[in-house]
Design a protein around this motif. Structure first.
Motif, PDB file in Angstrom:
ATOM      1  N   THR A  72       5.297  -2.191  -9.674  1.00 50.74           N
ATOM      2  CA  THR A  72       6.427  -1.228  -9.480  1.00 50.74           C
ATOM      3  C   THR A  72       5.219   0.021  -9.548  1.00 50.74           C
ATOM      4  N   VAL A  73       5.291   0.699  -7.934  1.00 51.82           N
ATOM      5  CA  VAL A  73       4.263   2.401  -8.296  1.00 51.82           C
ATOM      6  C   VAL A  73       5.319   4.038  -7.866  1.00 51.82           C
ATOM      7  N   ASP A  74       5.578   4.696  -8.795  1.00 50.29           N
ATOM      8  CA  ASP A  74       6.373   5.568  -8.462  1.00 50.29           C
ATOM      9  C   ASP A  74       7.854   5.697  -8.076  1.00 50.29           C
ATOM     10  N   GLY A  75       7.725   4.012  -8.426  1.00 44.90           N
ATOM     11  CA  GLY A  75       9.603   3.360  -8.574  1.00 44.90           C
ATOM     12  C   GLY A  75       9.458   2.536  -7.107  1.00 44.90           C
ATOM     13  N   VAL A  76       8.982   2.085  -6.082  1.00 44.51           N
ATOM     14  CA  VAL A  76       8.752   1.385  -4.877  1.00 44.51           C
ATOM     15  C   VAL A  76       8.192  -0.174  -5.472  1.00 44.51           C
ATOM     16  N   ASP A  77       8.430  -0.968  -5.614  1.00 44.52           N
ATOM     17  CA  ASP A  77       7.868  -1.678  -6.013  1.00 44.52           C
ATOM     18  C   ASP A  77       6.954  -2.869  -4.545  1.00 44.52           C
ATOM     19  N   TRP A  78       5.845  -3.349  -5.081  1.00 42.29           N
ATOM     20  CA  TRP A  78       5.199  -3.657  -3.981  1.00 42.29           C
ATOM     21  C   TRP A  78       4.688  -5.513  -4.421  1.00 42.29           C
ATOM     22  N   SER A  87      -7.871  -6.711  -1.482  1.00 44.81           N
ATOM     23  CA  SER A  87      -6.205  -7.646  -1.742  1.00 44.81           C
ATOM     24  C   SER A  87      -5.405  -6.790  -0.451  1.00 44.81           C
ATOM     25  N   VAL A  88      -4.059  -7.515  -1.301  1.00 48.45           N
ATOM     26  CA  VAL A  88      -3.153  -6.432   0.068  1.00 48.45           C
ATOM     27  C   VAL A  88      -1.979  -6.482  -0.896  1.00 48.45           C
ATOM     28  N   ALA A  89      -1.460  -5.285  -0.521  1.00 48.39           N
ATOM     29  CA  ALA A  89       0.210  -5.001  -1.518  1.00 48.39           C
ATOM     30  C   ALA A  89       1.021  -4.946   0.167  1.00 48.39           C
ATOM     31  N   THR A  90       2.336  -5.477  -0.204  1.00 50.84           N
ATOM     32  CA  THR A  90       3.652  -5.400   0.976  1.00 50.84           C
ATOM     33  C   THR A  90       4.934  -5.268   0.075  1.00 50.84           C
ATOM     34  N   THR A  91       5.201  -3.814   0.610  1.00 52.76           N
ATOM     35  CA  THR A  91       6.969  -3.542  -0.229  1.00 52.76           C
ATOM     36  C   THR A  91       7.502  -4.461  -0.437  1.00 52.76           C
ATOM     37  N   ASN A 121       9.645   4.993   0.391  1.00 51.43           N
ATOM     38  CA  ASN A 121      11.627   5.467   0.839  1.00 51.43           C
ATOM     39  C   ASN A 121      11.824   5.502   2.019  1.00 51.43           C
ATOM     40  N   SER A 122      11.041   5.778   2.829  1.00 54.44           N
ATOM     41  CA  SER A 122      11.578   6.049   4.041  1.00 54.44           C
ATOM     42  C   SER A 122      12.372   4.269   4.384  1.00 54.44           C
ATOM     43  N   LEU A 123      11.768   3.450   4.261  1.00 58.09           N
ATOM     44  CA  LEU A 123      12.607   2.004   4.459  1.00 58.09           C
ATOM     45  C   LEU A 123      13.759   1.807   4.169  1.00 58.09           C
ATOM     46  N   PRO A 124      15.098   0.836   4.590  1.00 59.55           N
ATOM     47  CA  PRO A 124      16.271   0.845   4.135  1.00 59.55           C
ATOM     48  C   PRO A 124      15.697   0.283   2.974  1.00 59.55           C
ATOM     49  N   ALA A 125      16.571   0.247   1.564  1.00 62.62           N
ATOM     50  CA  ALA A 125      15.997  -0.848   0.977  1.00 62.62           C
ATOM     51  C   ALA A 125      17.311  -2.211   0.557  1.00 62.62           C
ATOM     52  N   THR A 126      16.310  -3.421   0.099  1.00 59.86           N
ATOM     53  CA  THR A 126      17.810  -4.679   0.046  1.00 59.86           C
ATOM     54  C   THR A 126      18.372  -5.091  -0.877  1.00 59.86           C
TER      55      THR A 126
END
Length: 131
Positions: A72-78, A87-91, A121-126
């Motif tokens: 979790t980076v700045d409240g966003v999970d990757w 490496s690759v990081a995916t939300t 953060n602009s992407l809809p959360a699931t």
């Protein structure tokens, strides 16, 4: 062989690249001091910085549960996975998802992710989160 002019990195568009939130993604102007470069195709859902190119794509299908590392980076999970050179990081918990591909020269990809907090953060959360 060195070339006097570098070619724009070729980026494959993600399956949901045409989603409005991706087509008009507000990518950062620079990432960790690397300036943005043109991509091929020149599409709003993709962006690249530096040389070798750090590449971001919006419009991936959301990830399901995984045993891969989740940070979790700045409240966003990757979800972070190693590649042969980088490496690759995916939300995680976003639909559509963003993918950030970082060559090994950039170091640990989680250190680059704060630059992508606003667009993520602009992407809809699931409702899914790292656990």
């Amino acid at each position: 062989m060195l070339s006097a002019c570098s070619r724009a990195p070729e980026v494959a568009l993600a399956p949901q690249a045409s989603a409005p939130v991706c087509a008009s993604a507000r990518w950062p102007g620079d990432v960790s001091g690397h300036t943005r470069v043109t991509t091929q195709p020149d599409d709003g859902s993709v962006a690249a910085w530096g040389d070798p190119a750090l590449i971001a794509r919006c419009g991936l299908d959301p990830l399901g549960p995984t045993t891969d590392d989740c940070v979790t980076v700045d409240g966003v999970d990757w979800v972070v996975r190693p590649l042969s050179d980088g490496s690759v990081a995916t939300t995680y918990g976003r639909d559509p998802a963003i993918e950030v591909l970082a060559p090994g020269a950039y170091g640990a990809v989680p250190l680059l992710l704060p630059a992508f907090t606003d667009v993520a953060n602009s992407l809809p959360a699931t409702g899914r989160h790292c656990s």
